[in-house]
Design a protein around this motif. Structure first.
Motif, short mmCIF file in Angstrom:
data_model
loop_
_atom_site.label_atom_id
_atom_site.label_comp_id
_atom_site.label_asym_id
_atom_site.label_seq_id
_atom_site.Cartn_x
_atom_site.Cartn_y
_atom_site.Cartn_z
N THR A 175 11.84 39.86 30.36
CA THR A 175 11.76 40.29 31.77
C THR A 175 12.54 39.35 32.67
N LEU A 176 12.33 38.05 32.41
CA LEU A 176 13.04 37.07 33.22
C LEU A 176 14.55 37.13 32.98
N SER A 177 14.99 37.41 31.76
CA SER A 177 16.44 37.49 31.46
C SER A 177 17.07 38.64 32.19
N LEU A 178 16.34 39.80 32.18
CA LEU A 178 16.89 40.95 32.91
C LEU A 178 16.95 40.68 34.39
N SER A 179 15.90 40.04 34.90
CA SER A 179 15.90 39.71 36.33
C SER A 179 17.05 38.77 36.66
N LEU A 180 17.23 37.78 35.79
CA LEU A 180 18.32 36.83 36.00
C LEU A 180 19.69 37.53 35.96
N GLY A 181 19.87 38.46 35.02
CA GLY A 181 21.14 39.19 34.91
C GLY A 181 21.40 40.02 36.16
N GLY A 182 20.30 40.66 36.65
CA GLY A 182 20.45 41.46 37.87
C GLY A 182 20.84 40.60 39.05
N LEU A 183 20.21 39.40 39.11
CA LEU A 183 20.55 38.50 40.22
C LEU A 183 22.00 38.04 40.13
N VAL A 184 22.45 37.74 38.91
CA VAL A 184 23.84 37.31 38.73
C VAL A 184 24.81 38.43 39.11
N LEU A 185 24.47 39.68 38.67
CA LEU A 185 25.32 40.81 39.02
C LEU A 185 25.37 41.03 40.52
N LEU A 186 24.16 40.89 41.14
CA LEU A 186 24.10 41.04 42.60
C LEU A 186 24.93 39.97 43.29
N ALA A 187 24.89 38.74 42.76
CA ALA A 187 25.69 37.65 43.36
C ALA A 187 27.20 37.93 43.23
N VAL A 188 27.63 38.49 42.06
CA VAL A 188 29.05 38.81 41.87
C VAL A 188 29.49 39.89 42.85
N LEU A 189 28.63 40.93 42.98
CA LEU A 189 28.98 42.01 43.92
C LEU A 189 29.06 41.49 45.34
N LEU A 190 28.08 40.63 45.69
CA LEU A 190 28.12 40.07 47.04
C LEU A 190 29.38 39.22 47.25
N ALA A 191 29.75 38.43 46.23
CA ALA A 191 30.95 37.59 46.35
C ALA A 191 32.20 38.46 46.49
N PHE A 192 32.27 39.55 45.72
CA PHE A 192 33.44 40.44 45.81
C PHE A 192 33.53 41.08 47.19
N ARG A 193 32.29 41.54 47.66
CA ARG A 193 32.29 42.17 48.99
C ARG A 193 32.70 41.18 50.06
N MET A 194 32.18 39.97 49.94
CA MET A 194 32.53 38.95 50.94
C MET A 194 34.04 38.65 50.91
N ALA A 195 34.63 38.52 49.70
CA ALA A 195 36.05 38.23 49.58
C ALA A 195 36.89 39.37 50.15
N ARG A 196 36.49 40.60 49.83
CA ARG A 196 37.23 41.75 50.35
C ARG A 196 37.13 41.83 51.87
N GLY A 197 35.89 41.67 52.37
CA GLY A 197 35.72 41.73 53.82
C GLY A 197 36.49 40.65 54.54
N THR A 198 36.47 39.44 53.94
CA THR A 198 37.21 38.35 54.57
C THR A 198 38.71 38.65 54.58
N SER A 199 39.25 39.19 53.47
CA SER A 199 40.69 39.51 53.40
C SER A 199 41.05 40.58 54.43
N VAL A 200 40.21 41.65 54.49
CA VAL A 200 40.49 42.73 55.45
C VAL A 200 40.41 42.21 56.87
#
Length: 581
Positions: free
Chosen positions: A54-79
């Motif tokens: 359960t903790l591994s899946l939660s950790l994976g979801g958090l990591v995925l969420l962090a990657v998506l947030l980083a991508f969105r932030m990078a894209r928004g900053t570039s735009v």
């Protein structure tokens, strides 16, 4: 608490505007993720397998969420950064200034901004150079003393320089509002010609100057040289027409003054002769009336002492005063004015001959060093009782303008205005003289007549301007091979003649070959189309073929027409006249 902040629209936009804030958020997420990983690891060491999964899946979801947030932030900053660069550039274009693009911390965007700023500076410099060039040309046109106007292809007035208001008396807005500038500006008698020139100018046909009278609003008239110049685009299409009018009133006034001067000189000459014929002893000593005439008058007694000199004579010869001259010998005056004469030795011989003859002298022109021409004539003055002369009167007159006018009138009377060759009038005079000299010296006089083959076709195909070009070039080329004892004439149209003194049939044939070769080698280019002409030559020699002007011309013409009948581009020699039956 961190996640809602990142997805808030206003906070997201604010965060996207600054790479510094984005880096700070990234560090917070990285730190949070590290603490979370540590916590899960510690918990997993004490928990069951289910908890670990359960903790591994939660950790994976958090990591995925962090990657998506980083991508969105990078894209928004570039735009956001690109949008900022675009807004700065749009604002600079709107204000017509060079954009100021601040650095935001990202080297890629900073270098892009520097490149845009450098390009904008170069474009601005080029635009500034073009603006300066346009302003310079505009000032040049606006400072013109004559009228400068620009019309559209349809004849609508687009631009007019300020000088038009001074020249015509009409305000610029009145000119723009006028439906017919020709009726507004041009003298009524010149309007038909001006309208025809305007039509041809708008059609791209006429470029030569034409002299017309422009009428000021107050009714005064001035002469102007008018010209229409067509403006074409790169495809050769007419996009506008420039109209120029330059003031030539001063030249017209000079021409009128020249005519008046000639008339005044004739009147003065008649007045001078009148007073000389009716003069007595008192008038012979020169009364005060002589100071009012334009001629310089000098009276010398029988001992060659100067008795009287009028003021025009003093001014003409740049003397100090009348008192310093009267009473001295004439040779002293001649010595004082020696440096003013271009050929003093010739003048001294003239003076000696006149004095030795003791007769009235003929008119003698004195060329001065400053370019003036002074005419001199002298007459012996008899005493009242006619016993013996009391002296000699010298009359000097500045005839510089008259001589130059005579020279110009002579050239106009004897020269063909198009080619510069001698005309028919001079041809007939020279024929008379050559034939008379030939009879006196027992010499042959040759006449070569020729005209152009194919000249009419060039006129019909390419226009009269092309025909004029053919005549001018032909005259120049054949003129270059005409020798000293040969005289070249244009008799009219495409008809020419060469008159040769002391010649022979062989020499005339050699001349004909030179003319045929020179004319046949000429190639003309009219708008990319090549053309050429040849000549048909007829030769007649006096006294073999004729003995008078008319018969010699007729014999040469018959030979020329025979050359045309034989195929053109050839020479035929006249046949001797048939013996009387």
């Amino acid at each position: 608490m961190i996640v809602p902040f990142l997805f808030d629209k206003s906070g997201h936009q604010a965060a996207m505007q600054s790479p510094l804030r984005w880096r700070m958020a990234r560090r917070i997420y990285a730190g949070g993720a590290s603490l979370l990983v540590c916590a899960v690891t510690a918990w997993a060491s004490e928990g069951s397998v289910l908890h670990i999964v359960t903790l591994s899946l939660s950790l994976g979801g958090l990591v995925l969420l962090a990657v998506l947030l980083a991508f969105r932030m990078a894209r928004g900053t570039s735009v956001g950064r690109v949008q900022e660069l675009r807004e700065k550039v749009d604002m600079a274009i709107k204000l017509q200034t060079t954009p100021v693009l601040p650095h935001g911390g990202w080297s890629a965007f900073d270098e892009l901004g520097d490149t845009i700023a450098l390009w904008a500076q170069g474009a601005e410099q080029r635009a500034e150079n073009l603006r300066e060039e346009v302003a310079w040309y505009r000032r040049l046109a606006e400072d013109s003393l004559g009228i400068e106007a620009y019309f559209s292809r349809g004849g609508r007035l687009l631009w007019l320089n300020p000088a038009a208001e001074r020249v015509t008396g009409y305000a610029l807005h009145e000119c723009f509002e006028s439906t017919d500038l020709v009726d507004l500006w041009v003298y009524v008698k010149d309007r038909p010609l001006m309208k025809e020139l305007a039509r041809r100018g708008l059609a791209g046909e006429a470029r030569e100057d034409h002299e017309l009278r422009i009428q000021h609003r107050d009714g005064s008239l001035r002469w102007y040289a008018c010209r229409w110049n067509v403006n074409r685009n790169r495809e050769g299409e007419i996009v506008g027409v420039r109209f120029s009018a330059q003031d030539i009133q001063r030249r017209k006034d000079v021409e009128l003054k020249l005519l008046e001067t000639v008339a005044a000189l004739r009147r003065a000459q008649a007045l001078k002769e009148h007073y000389l014929k009716r003069s007595n002893d008192e008038k012979m000593r020169l009364s005060s009336l002589l100071d009012t005439v334009e001629q310089g008058i000098l009276f010398v007694d029988r001992d060659r002492r100067i008795v009287y000199i009028n003021q025009p004579c003093i001014e003409m010869w740049q003397l100090s005063s009348r008192e310093a001259i009267v009473g001295t010998r004439d040779m002293l005056l001649i010595e004082r004015t020696q440096n003013m004469r271009a050929n003093d030795a010739e003048y001294m011989r003239h003076i000696e001959e006149v004095i030795a003859s003791r007769q009235n002298s003929l008119q003698f022109d004195i060329l001065l060093s400053d370019g003036r021409i002074v005419s001199e004539v002298s007459a012996v003055v008899p005493s009242a009782d006619g016993s013996k002369p009391i002296g000699r009167v010298w009359v000097f007159e500045d005839v510089t303008e008259a001589r130059y006018a005579e020279q110009r009138l002579t050239e106009l009377a004897e020269r063909d205005p198009l080619t510069g060759l001698y005309n028919r009038r001079r041809f007939l005079e020279e024929m008379e003289r050559h034939l008379a000299d030939g009879v006196r010296r027992t010499e042959q006089v040759g006449l070569m007549s020729f005209d152009l083959d194919g000249f009419k076709a060039i006129n019909d195909t390419f226009g009269h301007q092309a025909g004029d070009e053919v005549l001018i070039r032909l005259a120049a080329e054949i003129g270059s091979i005409v020798r000293r004892n040969e005289m070249f004439f244009r008799l009219g149209g495409d008809e020419f003649a060469i008159l040769v003194a002391n010649t022979s049939t062989e020499r005339m044939e050699q001349l004909a070959r030179r003319v045929l070769d020179k004319a046949g080698g000429l190639i003309f280019n009219f708008d990319g189309t090549l053309a050429s002409v040849t000549v048909s030559v007829g030769i007649a020699i006096a006294p073999d073929h004729a003995q008078t002007v008319d018969t010699l011309i007729a014999a040469a013409d018959r030979a020329m027409y025979q050359a045309k009948m034989q195929g053109k581009n050839r020479c035929e020699i006249a046949t001797p006249p048939a013996a009387p039956v």
